[in-house]
Design a protein around this motif. Structure first.
Motif, short mmCIF file in Angstrom:
data_model
loop_
_atom_site.label_atom_id
_atom_site.label_comp_id
_atom_site.label_asym_id
_atom_site.label_seq_id
_atom_site.Cartn_x
_atom_site.Cartn_y
_atom_site.Cartn_z
N THR A 125 0.83 -1.20 0.00
CA THR A 125 0.00 0.00 0.00
C THR A 125 0.87 1.25 0.00
OG1 THR A 125 -1.72 -1.16 1.25
CG2 THR A 125 -1.80 1.23 1.27
N ASP A 126 1.91 1.22 0.81
CA ASP A 126 2.78 2.38 0.94
C ASP A 126 3.55 2.65 -0.36
OD1 ASP A 126 2.88 4.17 3.05
OD2 ASP A 126 4.96 3.70 3.50
N ILE A 127 3.93 1.58 -1.06
CA ILE A 127 4.61 1.76 -2.35
C ILE A 127 3.71 2.55 -3.30
CG2 ILE A 127 5.36 0.53 -4.43
CD1 ILE A 127 6.50 -1.63 -2.60
N ALA A 128 2.43 2.18 -3.33
CA ALA A 128 1.48 2.88 -4.19
C ALA A 128 1.37 4.35 -3.80
CB ALA A 128 0.10 2.21 -4.12
N GLU A 129 1.38 4.63 -2.49
CA GLU A 129 1.27 6.02 -2.04
C GLU A 129 2.52 6.81 -2.38
OE1 GLU A 129 0.66 5.27 2.02
OE2 GLU A 129 -1.25 4.26 1.70
N VAL A 130 3.69 6.19 -2.17
CA VAL A 130 4.96 6.86 -2.47
C VAL A 130 5.02 7.24 -3.95
CG1 VAL A 130 7.44 6.48 -2.71
CG2 VAL A 130 6.30 5.88 -0.58
N VAL A 131 4.75 6.26 -4.81
CA VAL A 131 4.82 6.50 -6.26
C VAL A 131 3.77 7.51 -6.69
CG1 VAL A 131 4.56 5.43 -8.53
CG2 VAL A 131 5.84 4.25 -6.74
N GLY A 132 2.54 7.35 -6.20
CA GLY A 132 1.46 8.25 -6.60
C GLY A 132 1.70 9.68 -6.14
N VAL A 150 11.64 10.77 -2.19
CA VAL A 150 12.29 11.08 -0.91
C VAL A 150 11.44 12.07 -0.10
CG1 VAL A 150 14.35 12.05 0.18
CG2 VAL A 150 14.57 10.64 -1.88
N ILE A 151 10.85 13.05 -0.78
CA ILE A 151 10.02 14.05 -0.08
C ILE A 151 8.86 13.40 0.65
CG2 ILE A 151 8.43 15.98 -0.47
CD1 ILE A 151 10.30 16.98 -2.63
N THR A 152 8.35 12.30 0.10
CA THR A 152 7.19 11.65 0.72
C THR A 152 7.48 11.18 2.14
OG1 THR A 152 7.79 9.49 -0.22
CG2 THR A 152 6.28 10.87 -1.49
N ALA A 153 8.76 11.00 2.48
CA ALA A 153 9.10 10.59 3.85
C ALA A 153 8.76 11.67 4.86
CB ALA A 153 10.57 10.24 3.95
N LEU A 154 8.63 12.92 4.40
CA LEU A 154 8.38 14.03 5.31
C LEU A 154 6.92 14.12 5.74
CD1 LEU A 154 10.53 16.77 3.52
CD2 LEU A 154 11.20 15.26 5.40
N ASP A 155 6.06 13.31 5.11
CA ASP A 155 4.64 13.41 5.47
C ASP A 155 4.38 12.99 6.92
OD1 ASP A 155 4.68 10.63 5.51
OD2 ASP A 155 3.79 10.44 3.53
N LEU A 324 -1.82 11.94 -0.14
CA LEU A 324 -1.82 12.46 1.23
C LEU A 324 -2.83 11.72 2.11
CD1 LEU A 324 -1.56 16.29 0.52
CD2 LEU A 324 0.24 14.81 1.43
N ASN A 325 -4.01 11.49 1.57
CA ASN A 325 -5.04 10.77 2.31
C ASN A 325 -4.58 9.37 2.69
OD1 ASN A 325 -7.25 12.28 2.93
ND2 ASN A 325 -8.46 11.72 1.17
N SER A 326 -4.05 8.67 1.71
CA SER A 326 -3.63 7.28 1.93
C SER A 326 -2.51 7.19 2.93
CB SER A 326 -3.19 6.65 0.59
OG SER A 326 -4.25 6.67 -0.35
N THR A 327 -1.68 8.22 2.98
CA THR A 327 -0.58 8.26 3.94
C THR A 327 -1.11 8.18 5.37
OG1 THR A 327 1.01 9.46 2.59
CG2 THR A 327 1.11 9.85 4.93
N VAL A 328 -2.13 8.95 5.67
CA VAL A 328 -2.68 8.98 7.02
C VAL A 328 -3.27 7.63 7.41
CG1 VAL A 328 -4.39 10.07 8.52
CG2 VAL A 328 -3.14 11.46 6.86
N THR A 329 -4.08 7.05 6.53
CA THR A 329 -4.75 5.79 6.86
C THR A 329 -3.77 4.63 6.95
OG1 THR A 329 -5.27 5.44 4.51
CG2 THR A 329 -6.92 6.53 5.85
N ALA A 330 -2.75 4.61 6.09
CA ALA A 330 -1.76 3.53 6.17
C ALA A 330 -0.94 3.62 7.45
CB ALA A 330 -0.84 3.57 4.95
#
Length: 442
Positions: A125-132, A150-155, A324-330
Motif C-alpha cells: 500500500t505504501d509503495i502505491a502512495e509513495v509512487v502516486g 524522498v520528499i514523501t518521507a516528510l509526510d 496524502l489521504n492514503s498516507t494517514v490511513t496507512a
C-alpha cells in the motif's frame, strides 16, 4: 473476563490507546446527535478506493477494456461494505481490533505468519502512495520523481501535527480531501462526456472477465485496490475511538451507526472510484489509446483529448490529495497491526519512518532504473499483492464474527457469515486462477 468470552489471552492495551474512546457518544443526546458521533471512520476506510494504486488499475482497465470492468468496481464495493461491517462488529462486540483477535486466537507461529502478510500488504500500500504522491508532485510542480519519492518521507510531520490536534481533526482532513477529489473528477467527467448507455451496461457481469487473462489480472488488481487488507485492520481499530456504552443495547446501536457510516462512505467512494475508470474509457479507449497505464501519460494526454488545460491540473491535484489521504490511513493501520500482533508500541513517527523506508527503497529503485515507464507496472503489481493477501485477513475475520463465545449477543447472523464466506471464496478462486495463468504463461 476475556477468557469467559472465549478468548484464550487477555487483550492487553486497547487498540490505538492514545485515542481510544476519545470521542464521546452522549447517551441522553438525540438519535441524530448520537449517529453523527460515529461519522468519520468509514471515510478513513473509503480512502482505499482512491489510493494511487487504484488509479493505475482503473486507468489501465478503462483504457484497455472500456467500461467492461465497472462491474468489478461495483462488486468490490459490495464486498467492502459487507467486510467492513464485520470489522465494526468484531471491534464493538469484543473490544479488539483484528490484529489483537488474531494474536489471541491463534498459536504464535500462525499469528506471526499473519503479521508478516499484513506487513507486506501495508508495504505494498505504501509503495502505491509513495509512487502516486511523487507523480503528483512531478505533475504539479515539476519535481523529479526521484526527489519526490524522498520528499514523501516528510509526510510523517503532517500526521504528527494532526494527531496532536485530535482524532476528529484527522477525520476532517480526510473528508475535506475526499471532497476535493470528488469535485475534480466531477469536472473531468463532464468534460469527457462519456456514453452513459455504455456506462450502465458496464455494470452488468460478463464471463469474459474470467476467461481473458489480461482482463482478469486488472480485475484482481481492482479488487485488491478496493477491498484492501489494511482497511480491515484499520476499521476494527478506529471505530473504537468512539466512547459508546458497554451494555448490549448500546453496543447494537453503536454497530448500527458504525455500519451506516461505512456504507454511506463506501457508496460515495464508489462514485469516485468508478469515475476514474469512466474517465479512462471515455478519453483513452474511445480514441484508440488502449495501452495507457502510466499516470504521467494519462495526465499529459487529457489536455489534447479534452481540449482543456484544466483537466490535467485537476487530475494532478486529485492524485496528490489521494496520496496524502492514503498516507494517514496507512500510518494508522500500520500502528494497529504492529501493536496488535506483536504488542510492540513505537512512537508514530518512528513507525511511519520504518514503514516508509521499506516502500521508498523499491520505489526509488524503479524510478531511477526505469523512470516513469516503470511506475505504472509497480502500482498495478502492488495492488495484485494486496489481492493475494486479502484471504489471510478475511478468513480470520469471518471465523471470529461467527463465534458466539467470542462475540456474545453481537455474533454475526448465519446469512452474513455465508455471504462473507462466499466473498472469501471468490477472492481465493480469482487468486488461484491468476496464479495458474502466470505459471502456464497464458
Amino acid at each position: 473476563m476475556d477468557r469467559l468470552m472465549g478468548w484464550s489471552r487477555d487483550r492487553g492495551e486497547a487498540s490505538l490507546s492514545d485515542v481510544h474512546r476519545s470521542i464521546p457518544v452522549h447517551a441522553n443526546a438525540s438519535t441524530w446527535r448520537r449517529a453523527m458521533a460515529f461519522v468519520g471512520p468509514g471515510y478513513l476506510v473509503s480512502v482505499g478506493y482512491m489510493d494511487p494504486g487504484n488509479w493505475a488499475t482503473s486507468i489501465a482497465g478503462g483504457a484497455q477494456f472500456g467500461y467492461t470492468l465497472l462491474v468489478i468496481a461495483l462488486m468490490s464495493n459490495i464486498m467492502a461494505i459487507i467486510l467492513q461491517s464485520l470489522c465494526a462488529r468484531l471491534a464493538i462486540a469484543s473490544g479488539r481490533d483484528l490484529a489483537q483477535a488474531c494474536r489471541d486466537a491463534f498459536p504464535k507461529p500462525v499469528a506471526w505468519i499473519l503479521w508478516l502478510f499484513a506487513e507486506i500488504a501495508i508495504i505494498a500500500t505504501d509503495i502505491a502512495e509513495v509512487v502516486g504522491t511523487a507523480i503528483g508532485l512531478n505533475l504539479l510542480f515539476g519535481i523529479p520523481l526521484e526527489i519526490g519519492v524522498v520528499i514523501t518521507a516528510l509526510d510523517v510531520f503532517l500526521i504528527l501535527y494532526l494527531q496532536k490536534l485530535g482524532f476528529r481533526w484527522i477525520e476532517a482532513f480526510i473528508i475535506v480531501l475526499l471532497g476535493v477529489i470528488a469535485v475534480c473528477f466531477a469536472v473531468q467527467i463532464a468534460m469527457a462526456d462519456p456514453e452513459w448507455g455504455a456506462v450502465i451496461k458496464g455494470f452488468a457481469p460478463t464471463t469474459e472477465i474470467v476467461t481473458n487473462p489480461a482482463m482478469l489480472y486488472l480485475a484482481l488488481g481492482i479488487i485488491g485496490a478496493t477491498v484492501m487488507p489494511h482497511n480491515l485492520y484499520l476499521h476494527s481499530g478506529v471505530v473504537q475511538t468512539r466512547a459508546y456504552g458497554r451494555s448490549d443495547p448500546e453496543k447494537r446501536e453503536a454497530l448500527k451507526f458504525a455500519t451506516i457510516d461505512s456504507t454511506v462512505a463506501l457508496m460515495f467512494a464508489l462514485l469516485v472510484n468508478a469515475s476514474i475508470l469512466i474517465l479512462a474509457a471515455a478519453t483513452f479507449n474511445k480514441t484508440g489509446n488502449a495501452q495507457v497505464a502510466e499516470l504521467g501519460d494519462a495526465h499529459s494526454m487529457l489536455a489534447p483529448l479534452l481540449g482543456s488545460m484544466l483537466a490535467p491540473k485537476l487530475f494532478a491535484i486529485a492524485l496528490l490529495c489521494c496520496g496524502l489521504n492514503s498516507t494517514v490511513t496507512a500510518t494508522l493501520a500500520g500502528q494497529i497491526v504492529m501493536e496488535g500482533f506483536l504488542r510492540i508500541k513505537l512512537p508514530p513517527w518512528l513507525r511511519r519512518l520504518i514503514t516508509r523506508m521499506f516502500a521508498i527503497i523499491p520505489a526509488a529503485a524503479v524510478t531511477i532504473l526505469y523512470g516513469e515507464s516503470g511506475t505504472g507496472m509497480l502500482l498495478i503489481l502492488s495492488q495484485v499483492i494486496l489481492a493475494f493477501q486479502l484471504p489471510f485477513a478475511i478468513v480470520p475475520l469471518v471465523m471470529f464474527t461467527r463465534d458466539r463465545a467470542k462475540m456474545g449477543a453481537l455474533v454475526a447472523p448465519a446469512w452474513l457469515t455465508v455471504v462473507s464466506a462466499v466473498i472469501a471464496a471468490i477472492i481465493i478462486a480469482l487468486n488461484m486462477k491468476m496464479l495458474y495463468d502466470i505459471m502456464v504463461g497464458a
